[in-house]
Design a protein around this motif. Structure first.
Motif, PDB file in Angstrom:
ATOM      1  N   LYS A   1       8.971  35.328  -1.890  1.00  0.00           N
ATOM      2  CA  LYS A   1      10.321  35.292  -2.846  1.00  0.00           C
ATOM      3  C   LYS A   1       9.924  36.180  -3.952  1.00  0.00           C
ATOM      4  O   LYS A   1       9.048  36.049  -4.991  1.00  0.00           O
TER       5      LYS A   1
ATOM      6  N   THR B   1      16.189  36.088  -7.923  1.00  0.00           N
ATOM      7  CA  THR B   1      15.105  36.024  -6.846  1.00  0.00           C
ATOM      8  C   THR B   1      15.553  36.288  -5.575  1.00  0.00           C
ATOM      9  O   THR B   1      16.829  35.967  -5.153  1.00  0.00           O
ATOM     10  N   THR B   2      14.788  36.724  -4.650  1.00  0.00           N
ATOM     11  CA  THR B   2      15.086  36.750  -3.050  1.00  0.00           C
ATOM     12  C   THR B   2      13.977  36.410  -2.255  1.00  0.00           C
ATOM     13  O   THR B   2      12.975  37.062  -2.584  1.00  0.00           O
ATOM     14  N   TRP B   3      14.408  35.832  -1.317  1.00  0.00           N
ATOM     15  CA  TRP B   3      13.418  35.522  -0.203  1.00  0.00           C
ATOM     16  C   TRP B   3      13.548  36.940   0.610  1.00  0.00           C
ATOM     17  O   TRP B   3      14.570  37.247   1.053  1.00  0.00           O
TER      18      TRP B   3
ATOM     19  N   ALA C   1      12.821  30.961   3.187  1.00  0.00           N
ATOM     20  CA  ALA C   1      14.140  31.210   2.975  1.00  0.00           C
ATOM     21  C   ALA C   1      14.826  29.812   3.063  1.00  0.00           C
ATOM     22  O   ALA C   1      15.678  29.426   2.697  1.00  0.00           O
TER      23      ALA C   1
ATOM     24  N   ASP D   1      15.819  27.062   0.470  1.00  0.00           N
ATOM     25  CA  ASP D   1      17.101  26.955   0.149  1.00  0.00           C
ATOM     26  C   ASP D   1      18.134  25.720   0.612  1.00  0.00           C
ATOM     27  O   ASP D   1      19.243  25.514  -0.057  1.00  0.00           O
TER      28      ASP D   1
END
Lengths: 148, 89
Positions: free
Chosen positions: A129, A137-139, B10, B13
């Motif tokens: 991440k 933030t970004t995965w 991911a 989330d």
């Protein structure tokens, strides 16, 4: 000889010194260190750090499987492999992975190291991440593990 | 029966917890678990196509920490792990 471990950076650190000590051998004429670090940009964004998430037990099994495959594919002589990968938040410059290898000849260590890092990226359950300077933030997108 | 899905990458989330719970039939396959999870995501996050893509492209690991194929049938498992597309290093 093999060592493969996930290091929770809130409890420990990845050090080259430990890797160096593990791969030292008078049978080996070549040793090589691959070090992955957090860089300050990706996809035109200013990166400030990366959080690494891992499935620890599958990661450690995967490191062993990949190392065994590397040794048999490359037919390395007297191979010694040390792999540690970080889990948790790392700032810029932080060490995310060390792959230290030793073997009889230089060609074998270059091939082992390259084989191992490329396979880890394709199939070992580790996720990143990214953190940016605007606090978003970004995965990061990755590679699916299985064909369904 | 209820099954716990531990979340990674991911998929974290999907919930404020590090897992979510699904109610499923006994002896179903991973493919059916995936479909159940997609229904759950569609109900909880109807506008989030990205989450559905994550589930479509994820693998699952059983309670022995073995990554299993879509045709794998659950037996004694009380927990699975979702393994989204990977990219370490």
């Amino acid at each position: 000889m093999f060592h493969g471990k996930v290091i929770d950076v809130s409890k420990g650190t990845i050090t080259l010194d430990k890797a160096q000590k593990f791969i030292e051998s008078q049978q080996c004429g070549a040793s090589l260190f691959f070090i992955g670090t957090v860089r300050n940009h990706n996809n035109n964004k200013q990166v400030t750090g990366i959080t690494y998430d891992t499935h620890d037990s599958i990661v450690e099994k995967s490191f062993k499987e990949i190392s065994d495959e590397a040794i048999s594919t490359i037919t390395a002589e007297h191979p010694i492999i040390f792999i540690e990968h970080a889990k948790g938040y790392l700032p810029l410059g932080g060490i995310s992975i060390v792959i230290a290898v030793a073997a009889k000849h230089r060609g074998q260590v270059y091939d082992l190291s390259r084989f191992i890092i490329e396979e880890i990226k394709k199939r070992t359950p580790i996720w990143k991440k990214e953190h940016y300077d605007n606090e978003e933030t970004t995965w990061l997108e990755g590679t699916p593990v299985l064909d369904k | 029966m209820k099954i716990k899905i531990e979340l990674f990458g991911a998929a974290r989330d999907f919930s404020e917890e590090d897992y979510l719970e699904l109610t499923i039939s006994e002896n179903i396959t991973i493919k059916e678990v995936r479909n159940n999870l997609m229904n759950y995501i569609q109900n909880k996050y109807p506008d989030n196509l990205n989450y559905l893509e994550i589930v479509k492209n994820s693998a699952f690991a059983n309670d022995q920490d073995v990554i299993v194929q879509d045709n794998y049938k659950l037996s004694t498992e009380k927990k699975l792990c979702i393994i989204p597309p990977v990219g370490g290093g």
